[in-house]
Scaffold this motif. Sequence first.
Motif, short mmCIF file in Angstrom:
data_model
loop_
_atom_site.label_atom_id
_atom_site.label_comp_id
_atom_site.label_asym_id
_atom_site.label_seq_id
_atom_site.Cartn_x
_atom_site.Cartn_y
_atom_site.Cartn_z
N GLU A 189 0.86 -1.29 0.13
CA GLU A 189 -0.04 0.02 -0.01
C GLU A 189 0.81 1.22 0.11
O GLU A 189 1.86 1.35 0.53
N HIS A 190 0.45 2.18 -0.80
CA HIS A 190 1.17 3.47 -0.96
C HIS A 190 -0.15 4.57 -1.01
O HIS A 190 -0.82 4.17 -1.92
N ASP A 211 -0.44 5.63 -4.76
CA ASP A 211 -0.20 4.66 -5.96
C ASP A 211 -0.30 3.23 -5.15
O ASP A 211 -0.69 3.30 -3.95
N GLU A 250 17.71 -4.07 -10.70
CA GLU A 250 16.59 -3.43 -10.30
C GLU A 250 15.98 -2.65 -11.34
O GLU A 250 14.89 -2.61 -11.73
N SER A 251 16.58 -1.96 -12.20
CA SER A 251 16.42 -1.11 -13.30
C SER A 251 15.78 -2.18 -14.36
O SER A 251 14.94 -1.85 -15.06
N ALA A 299 5.87 1.58 -14.17
CA ALA A 299 6.71 0.88 -12.95
C ALA A 299 7.68 2.15 -12.57
O ALA A 299 8.35 2.75 -13.37
N THR A 300 7.94 2.38 -11.10
CA THR A 300 8.70 3.39 -10.58
C THR A 300 10.09 2.96 -10.23
O THR A 300 9.93 1.65 -9.41
N TYR A 301 11.03 3.40 -9.88
CA TYR A 301 12.25 3.16 -8.95
C TYR A 301 12.07 3.58 -7.76
O TYR A 301 12.89 3.17 -6.76
N HIS A 302 10.70 4.02 -7.32
CA HIS A 302 10.73 4.24 -5.85
C HIS A 302 10.56 3.15 -4.95
O HIS A 302 9.60 2.17 -5.28
N THR A 303 11.46 3.04 -3.95
CA THR A 303 11.73 1.90 -3.08
C THR A 303 11.59 0.56 -3.83
O THR A 303 11.31 -0.49 -3.40
N LEU A 304 12.29 0.57 -4.97
CA LEU A 304 12.44 -0.41 -5.83
C LEU A 304 13.37 -1.53 -4.95
O LEU A 304 14.48 -1.00 -4.69
N ASP A 323 2.90 3.88 -10.61
CA ASP A 323 2.22 5.16 -10.65
C ASP A 323 0.84 4.62 -11.27
O ASP A 323 0.73 4.14 -12.34
N TYR A 328 6.91 9.66 -5.55
CA TYR A 328 7.99 8.76 -5.78
C TYR A 328 9.08 9.54 -6.15
O TYR A 328 8.82 10.59 -7.15
N TYR A 377 5.12 11.21 -14.14
CA TYR A 377 4.59 10.17 -15.29
C TYR A 377 3.53 10.83 -16.01
O TYR A 377 3.38 10.62 -17.28
N ARG A 422 19.33 9.22 -15.49
CA ARG A 422 19.98 8.51 -14.66
C ARG A 422 21.32 8.29 -14.97
O ARG A 422 22.29 8.31 -13.99
N ARG A 480 16.65 7.47 -6.68
CA ARG A 480 16.86 7.12 -7.67
C ARG A 480 15.88 7.99 -8.65
O ARG A 480 15.86 8.40 -9.84
N GLU A 481 14.45 8.29 -8.04
CA GLU A 481 13.29 8.67 -8.72
C GLU A 481 13.82 10.43 -9.03
O GLU A 481 12.93 11.02 -9.58
N SER A 485 -4.61 4.73 0.83
CA SER A 485 -4.43 4.15 -0.40
C SER A 485 -5.40 3.64 -1.14
O SER A 485 -6.49 3.50 -0.53
N ARG A 486 -5.29 3.35 -2.33
CA ARG A 486 -6.60 2.81 -3.12
C ARG A 486 -6.76 1.60 -2.70
O ARG A 486 -8.07 1.35 -2.64
#
Lengths: 138, 485
Positions: free
Chosen positions: A8-9, A12, A59-60, A116-121, A137, B74, B98, B258, B271-272, B415-416
Amino acid sequence: MKRFDIVEHTADTGIIAYGTDMQEAFANAAYGMFSLMADLRQVREETSRYVEAEASDRESLAVSWLNELLYLFDVERIIFSRFEILELTDTRLKADVHGEKVDASRHKLRGGVKAATYHTLKVAENRERCRVRVIFDV
Amino acid sequence: MARWEGPLKKIDDYRWEIPREYKPGMRVPGLIYASEDMLDSIREEQAAEQVVNVAFLPGIMGHSMAMPDVHWGYGFPIGGVAATRVEDGVISPGGVGYDINCGVRLLRTNLREDEVRPRIEELLSILFTNVPSGLGSTGKIKVGKKEMDDILTEGARWAVKRGFGTEADLEVTEERGCLKGADPDKVSVKAKERGSPQSGTLGSGNHFVEVQVVGEIYDEPAARAMGIDDVGQVLLLIHTGSRGLGHQVCGDYVRTLREAMQRYGIEVPDRELACAPVKSAEGRDYLAAMACAANYAWANRQCITHWARECFTAVFDRSLPQIGLEMVYDVAHNIAKIESHEVNGKKVSLCVHRKGATRAFPASHPSTPAKYREVGQPVLIPGDMGRYSFVAAGTDRALKESFGSVCHGAGRRMSRHAAKRGVRDADVARDLAAKGIIAMAASRGGLAEEAPEAYKDVAEVVEVCHKAGLCRKVVKAYPLGVVKG
């Protein structure tokens, strides 16, 4: 083994996908992502595509792989439900993916995933299993 | 999730500073606009840490800011504003997001609530049919390669040329619906492929078309300038962005930047936050591609506006001039703009990142459309579908303090996934209907995810901005009916 959990975020949604090996975890990450968009039990295997992804690290690579599938979804309107990883290194992935064109009457469509994001990936493994954690996202 | 326990130094009732000393590497302090009551919920997630991380960006000026609708994003927080020097600062695609040029457009009508309410279901049904929405939906316009390049270069003007709207619509669109510097060659083939079938579609998630009724007018002269004269008047609000094209542009450039970032020796804590000097080849290419995506979004909202007008004329069987549906304004809330701002008495060229934040220029600003030169640029702040939305106006204080920026909406509270737990779409539709609001959604779970309870109260967000002087409240409007993507 469970294929994935929802993370959960606030704005997102994310998933943690599991696998006995990294191939399976990457396949389950894709499965989890499409599960956010439709009821995959209703998706037939009617068409297949070959997908390649490349990135500078593992990861990327997970992000590239998932975003490549989102691109295919937008362009071809195919919902994929089975993912055969043919080759997986830290920087390259090859896969055959199977699914069906969107059918709003049958697929119980939910909201879309933008990216798909890099956030906390995180892509990680221990003795028991491999994990891919990614926030989308939506 | 861990609570954020960093320092929030009180400046006044609506301003909280995170000092530079909090984390080595911060180039400027953080600044969060909030009431004391909001701080607890802000601390519940890591949005404040993201404000701190943004303060690391080379060339950042003033403060790394967060509006009262801030929540965890993010890289950048949603509700974040950061201005970097064009001369030696960076641009970050994560500071745009995005959904490039996700934004809102408001139209006013000559219709009254008592005329529209009895026909609201009919109106929503036809809007639902005529504005393509939901996952995998495709547009009604076929766009070839050449035409796609025209959309990316001309934005809303392309749509007007095709007969979707008028010159008057462009007058009251931010940047006249066309951001300069757009170069379609900097947009990948993949992005164009994604955008092509989706031109003129609403999308899914939190995107919507909402029929509203004016409930309260706070500032009559400003409201009048916007064509809003009376309580009970019907409005139309459209919220969407650049669809798959924007998502692909962002993804492509986060990746490029990046890699570039390492070459330029820039280090950021997340990284974001991938970024490159504004003046570097990579930075310039991203700006040119982002402008294309922004233009695509403006064309998109312009097409949807046209179809919405057709729906209204069909349902009410009156001509468009009789119905009204003239535009009040169209504003982006996910964008980076090169703007000239006065800092310490000197004009400086800045790259202003607004990620879930709205431009709020004052009456005097040359970019404010002529018809708003007495009142300030309209700021459109949608709330959740069960409560209300606001129209505000930009102020001099916003220009001086937040680089002409203010909040963009309510901000999510839940959250959703949490919003959907034990809640069905039908429950949400029934609760809304009990309040006289009709809701339709293309996606399963779409209403439950967007349930009013999932959002903070937008009135509290707007109140903080109003009291902090970043905008002036003009109008409050209530929903009559909403089509969700």
